[in-house]
Design a protein around this motif. Structure first.
Motif, PDB file in Angstrom:
ATOM      1  N   GLU A 497       0.717  -1.037  -0.537  1.00 16.23           N
ATOM      2  CA  GLU A 497      -0.278  -0.019   0.141  1.00 16.23           C
ATOM      3  C   GLU A 497       0.956   1.314   0.074  1.00 16.23           C
ATOM      4  O   GLU A 497       1.743   1.447   0.335  1.00 16.23           O
ATOM      5  CB  GLU A 497      -1.145  -0.305   1.680  1.00 16.23           C
ATOM      6  N   LYS A 498       0.121   2.680  -0.674  1.00 19.33           N
ATOM      7  CA  LYS A 498       0.995   3.816  -0.757  1.00 19.33           C
ATOM      8  C   LYS A 498       1.580   4.232   0.684  1.00 19.33           C
ATOM      9  O   LYS A 498       2.726   5.021   0.881  1.00 19.33           O
ATOM     10  CB  LYS A 498       0.623   4.489  -1.853  1.00 19.33           C
ATOM     11  N   ASP A 499       0.235   4.115   1.178  1.00 21.00           N
ATOM     12  CA  ASP A 499       0.811   5.248   2.445  1.00 21.00           C
ATOM     13  C   ASP A 499       2.171   3.895   3.473  1.00 21.00           C
ATOM     14  O   ASP A 499       2.390   4.573   4.761  1.00 21.00           O
ATOM     15  CB  ASP A 499      -0.452   4.134   3.846  1.00 21.00           C
ATOM     16  N   LYS A 500       2.442   2.777   3.388  1.00 24.10           N
ATOM     17  CA  LYS A 500       3.653   1.940   3.797  1.00 24.10           C
ATOM     18  C   LYS A 500       4.359   1.995   3.134  1.00 24.10           C
ATOM     19  O   LYS A 500       5.451   1.632   3.747  1.00 24.10           O
ATOM     20  CB  LYS A 500       2.690   0.458   3.715  1.00 24.10           C
ATOM     21  N   LYS A 502       6.922   4.460   3.206  1.00 21.59           N
ATOM     22  CA  LYS A 502       7.863   4.834   4.533  1.00 21.59           C
ATOM     23  C   LYS A 502       8.602   3.487   5.297  1.00 21.59           C
ATOM     24  O   LYS A 502       9.786   3.748   5.240  1.00 21.59           O
ATOM     25  CB  LYS A 502       7.300   6.247   4.653  1.00 21.59           C
ATOM     26  N   SER A 503       6.867   2.975   5.430  1.00 18.24           N
ATOM     27  CA  SER A 503       7.734   2.140   6.848  1.00 18.24           C
ATOM     28  C   SER A 503       8.822   1.328   6.017  1.00 18.24           C
ATOM     29  O   SER A 503       9.655   1.010   6.850  1.00 18.24           O
ATOM     30  CB  SER A 503       6.463   1.424   7.767  1.00 18.24           C
ATOM     31  N   THR A 774      11.496   8.293  -0.380  1.00 12.78           N
ATOM     32  CA  THR A 774       9.747   7.696  -0.048  1.00 12.78           C
ATOM     33  C   THR A 774       9.143   8.871  -1.078  1.00 12.78           C
ATOM     34  O   THR A 774       8.197   8.206  -1.538  1.00 12.78           O
ATOM     35  CB  THR A 774       9.873   7.581   1.397  1.00 12.78           C
ATOM     36  N   LYS A 778       6.270   7.845  -3.785  1.00 19.51           N
ATOM     37  CA  LYS A 778       4.971   7.750  -2.933  1.00 19.51           C
ATOM     38  C   LYS A 778       4.041   8.388  -4.805  1.00 19.51           C
ATOM     39  O   LYS A 778       2.612   8.966  -4.830  1.00 19.51           O
ATOM     40  CB  LYS A 778       4.888   8.381  -1.921  1.00 19.51           C
ATOM     41  N   GLU A 782       0.389   7.512  -6.526  1.00 23.13           N
ATOM     42  CA  GLU A 782      -0.341   8.419  -6.761  1.00 23.13           C
ATOM     43  C   GLU A 782      -1.208   8.576  -8.010  1.00 23.13           C
ATOM     44  O   GLU A 782      -1.866   8.727  -8.573  1.00 23.13           O
ATOM     45  CB  GLU A 782      -0.120   9.387  -5.713  1.00 23.13           C
ATOM     46  N   GLU A 785      -2.400   5.874 -10.175  1.00 24.78           N
ATOM     47  CA  GLU A 785      -2.523   5.017  -9.094  1.00 24.78           C
ATOM     48  C   GLU A 785      -4.274   4.515  -9.741  1.00 24.78           C
ATOM     49  O   GLU A 785      -4.349   3.164  -9.572  1.00 24.78           O
ATOM     50  CB  GLU A 785      -3.333   6.016  -7.398  1.00 24.78           C
TER      51      GLU A 785
END
Length: 814
Positions: A497-500, A502-503, A774, A778, A782, A785
């Protein structure tokens, strides 16, 4: 105590405040610099036999102090400066400022007060140059440079040309090869020397010394240059006043030809229109234009460049700052440029950022000249340094990292993509001897292309991921963990997932390993640096120290991928400028025992009287900050104070809440609140006596008043306890400083203060690198997407819902 650079600068700039209003910076600089000169030579040489300057009786700074408040102070300062000037052949140098000028300094009491205050500022003990142990580190010369830069900034467009930015001067000094000079008999010359800063920076690079010559057209500016030479320890420099092109003052006594020099540097006025006044260019007696061509009648750029070439010895080297136009302008200038290139005189060209110089915002370049082996020269080395700078007010300024990179790349002739190239004479000939840098170096960033197919069908173009190859060389497995090959050739899918993103990057084993490598490199540099700094003793030279440790940090990070060693270097130089430099001057003055001292600060009240700052806020350690002493030795005490402060803040918030709830017009606390909404113990006590007369009827109000009174009492207790705790802590801190051992001081300053701060700054680099990676991934995720068909489908679905809703409301689209 040592003179801290920050204190010296602020004191000197404060002196300018006394003069602002009556004149502009191009005028008041003369007053400030003359007083600085008199103060310096008085402190250093008064009463000393066989010194380089004679201080006649009645002509020292002490004699200026005696004049404060006297009605004829202006006239008598003029007499003192005249006496000092006459004894040392400095007429026209320190006598340029008229201290009895009512138009500039005011009349009567206004002049007396202004000049008295000005003298008082230089009377400050912090400006005692006789006790400056770091004298060989040129702290005064740096102060002079500081004032020159600020005067140039304030002088405006037409009057700031007397000063060449020190950053540019340093580059020129390091690329002309003057560090290879062998004796004091070698010579350096500046035909348009201004305040002399460029000459001095170049001369500083001559290990064995060099003899300095300069000519300046403006008499007041020539005076600045002479004072500058004295303040930098070069009183024998030969600085003359006159028009260099029309009347060059350095000639061969035997032949009448121009005197030639080993090194020539210059920042002449850009595109000077009146350059030919006073001469007949077609019949120049010095034959400066013979074999090259005559410059345009309204543009003197090449007139100065040809004067420099003629002034160089057969193996002479030099550099000249000129506007970019000299590289590509046509007609006569094209012919001159072609002839210079064909002779092989141009060794290199360094393109600088725009808006660096005072008096103009146009971009300029440094043309590096070298007559030695000119006939065998096969090319010109070019650097495009136009993008490396920082904003500084309304000007741009080169950073330490920009200077070092330019010098390294030029001196080592390193070819760096989009930055530097060796351009063959053949290629230059093919370009008709046009030297415009963008013809040879494309420094533009690659355009971020939109992929139509990806917008239509989704997924990320593989070329955008491959463009991040520098990252994948360091994190090869990360690429495979983030992306999977698509069925369509040339496109990839994001696995997570794009929100993950960075982690996933920050937690990846390769990223962690890279961070660990950074830590190990820093630890090694830290160990070596701490070992070196521990041995520093009183009398050290701060500039030698920073040169040593900064070169070591550059070498430590030179082979690390992704991390630019010059970015790391800049972090160190920033900390040096902000903190470490002043600390070094303290060490130079008194050694590590300066760490045993804590001082009481003072501040001026509204009447100008100095008063001590009370409490912990008034303490300042010479080497060790008070906060650091508290952190290392009195942590428990500070935690206890913080806990009480937190409880007090909670109580205040609680009381605010109660007042807001019950403080309205008919509220239970309305009777005890004053006009400002405050409640005191006195009003509560008085009101309780009244309401206690009817306890049953006022039971709720009595309870609330008693509860609020408890809160007030507790707040009072806490305030007293906090005040007492701070007082106790202040006493402990003051006792701790003198009790520190030499080893404790070194450990605290070296490890807890300096290295901790530098480490924190340096390690932002690896985070910044990964943040860029990152952010880019991202951005691509996006961007592609939602493919266009899905967007169209979503629009259709929403349109159907809206139409159905409108239909139910009785509206139908035709």
């Amino acid at each position: 105590m040592a003179i801290r650079k920050s204190e010296l600068y602020s004191s000197l700039w404060k002196s300018c405040d006394e003069l602002r209003g009556g004149m502009d910076a191009s005028q008041y600089k003369d007053y400030v610099l003359v007083l600085l000169f008199i103060k310096y030579v008085s402190d250093k040489y008064e009463g000393k036999k066989d010194s380089i300057i004679e201080i006649p009786e009645g002509a020292s700074f002490k004699d200026l102090i005696k004049l404060k408040g006297q009605s004829d102070i202006g006239d008598r300062i003029n007499k003192i400066t005249g006496k000092l000037a006459e004894a040392n052949e400095l007429k026209g140098v320190i006598t340029v400022a008229d201290f009895n000028d009512p138009d500039r300094l005011g009349k009567g009491k206004d002049m007396v007060d202004r000049l008295s205050n000005l003298v008082s500022i230089f009377e400050n003990p912090a400006l005692d140059f006789s006790s400056n142990r770091a004298e060989n580190d040129d702290i005064l010369g740096d102060a002079y440079e500081y004032l020159m830069r600020h005067f140039a900034t304030e002088s405006g467009k037409s009057k700031g040309q007397f000063y060449t930015p020190s950053e540019v001067s340093r580059i020129i000094a390091k690329v002309i090869g003057i560090n290879c000079s062998k004796s004091q008999s070698e010579t350096i010359y500046d035909p348009a020397c201004g305040s002399g800063s460029l000459l001095l920076k170049a001369a500083d690079e001559a290990i064995s010394g060099v003899t300095i010559y300069g000519q300046e057209n403006d008499n007041a500016t020539r005076a600045l240059a002479v004072m500058n030479m004295w303040l930098h320890g070069n009183p024998a420099s030969d600085i003359r006043q006159g028009n260099t092109i029309a009347s060059p003052l350095f000639t061969d006594e035997r032949t009448g030809d121009l005197k030639t020099f080993d090194y020539v540097v210059a920042n002449p006025p850009f595109s000077y229109k009146s350059w030919s006044n006073g001469i007949n260019p077609q019949h120049d007696v010095y034959e400066r234009f013979t074999g090259f061509g005559i410059p345009p009648s309204k543009n003197g750029d090449y007139a100065f460049l040809l004067h420099i070439i003629k002034s160089l010895k057969s193996k002479g080297k030099g550099a000249c700052i000129l506007p970019h136009g000299v590289l590509f302008r046509g007609n006569t200038e094209a012919d001159i440029r072609t002839n210079i290139i064909k002779r092989g005189y141009i060794k290199g060209i360094i393109g600088l950022p725009a808006n660096l110089f005072y008096g103009t915002g146009i971009p300029a370049c440094i043309i590096v000249l070298d007559k030695e082996n000119a006939g065998e020269r096969k090319g010109i080395f070019m650097i495009d340094a136009s993008k490396g700078f920082i904003k500084d007010g309304n000007k741009n300024r080169l950073r330490e990292q920009d200077i070092h990179k330019i010098v390294d790349v030029f001196n080592r002739q390193i070819e760096v993509p989009k930055y530097s190239r060796m351009i063959s004479l053949k290629e230059i000939e093919e370009n008709e001897y046009n030297l415009n840098i963008p013809r040879y170096i494309d420094s533009q960033e690659s355009e971020d292309m939109q992929d139509i197919e990806a917008h239509l069908l989704g997924d990320i173009p593989a070329r955008d991921i491959d463009a991040l190859k520098d990252y994948w060389e360091v994190y090869p497995a990360l690429k495979n963990d983030l992306f999977i090959q698509n069925n369509r050739p040339g496109y990839v899918k994001l696995k997570i997932e794009k929100d993950k993103i960075k982690s996933a990057i920050f937690g990846h084993p390769e990223f962690i390993a890279c961070r660990k490598e950074m830590e190990n490199i820093f630890k090694l540099w830290e160990k070596n640096t701490v070992d070196y700094l521990k041995e520093l003793k009183k009398g050290l030279r701060p500039k030698d120290v920073i040169n040593c440790i900064s070169e070591n940090i550059l070498n430590s990070y030179q082979n690390l991928h992704l991390v630019d060693k010059y970015d790391v270097y800049q972090h160190l130089m920033n900390y040096w400028s902000e903190t470490m430099q002043d600390d070094m001057y303290e060490l130079s003055s008194d050694g590590w025992t300066a760490g045993n001292e804590v001082l009481r600060l003072t501040k001026e009240d509204k009447k100008g009287k100095k008063k001590e700052v009370e409490g912990m806020a008034g303490l300042s350690g010479r080497l060790i900050p008070v906060d650091l002493i508290i952190e290392l030795y009195f942590g428990k005490e500070k935690v206890h104070i913080d806990e009480m402060e937190a409880e007090k803040e909670t109580l205040i918030a609680k009381m605010d809440e109660v007042r807001e709830e019950h403080g309205g017009e008919d509220g239970l606390l309305s009777e005890v609140m004053d006009d400002k909404g405050k409640i005191s113990k006195k009003t509560i006590t008085a009101h309780l006596k009244e309401v206690n007369k009817k306890p049953l009827e006022n039971r709720e109000e009595i309870t609330l008043l008693k509860d609020y009174s408890k809160l007030l009492n507790r707040e009072g207790e806490l305030k007293e306890n906090i005040k007492y705790a701070w007082k106790e802590l202040e006493t402990k801190v003051k006792k701790k400083y003198p009790a520190l051992s030499l080893e404790e001081i070194k450990k605290t300053v070296l490890e807890e203060k300096w290295m901790r701060s530098i480490n924190k700054a340096v390690h932002t680099e690896i985070d910044r690198i990964s943040q860029r990676l990152t952010g880019r991934i991202k951005e691509l995720a996006e961007r592609y997407e939602t493919p266009l068909p899905e967007l169209e489908k979503t629009v259709e679905e929403l349109e159907e819902k809206v139409n159905a809703h409108l239909e139910r409301m009785g509206f139908v689209w035709e």
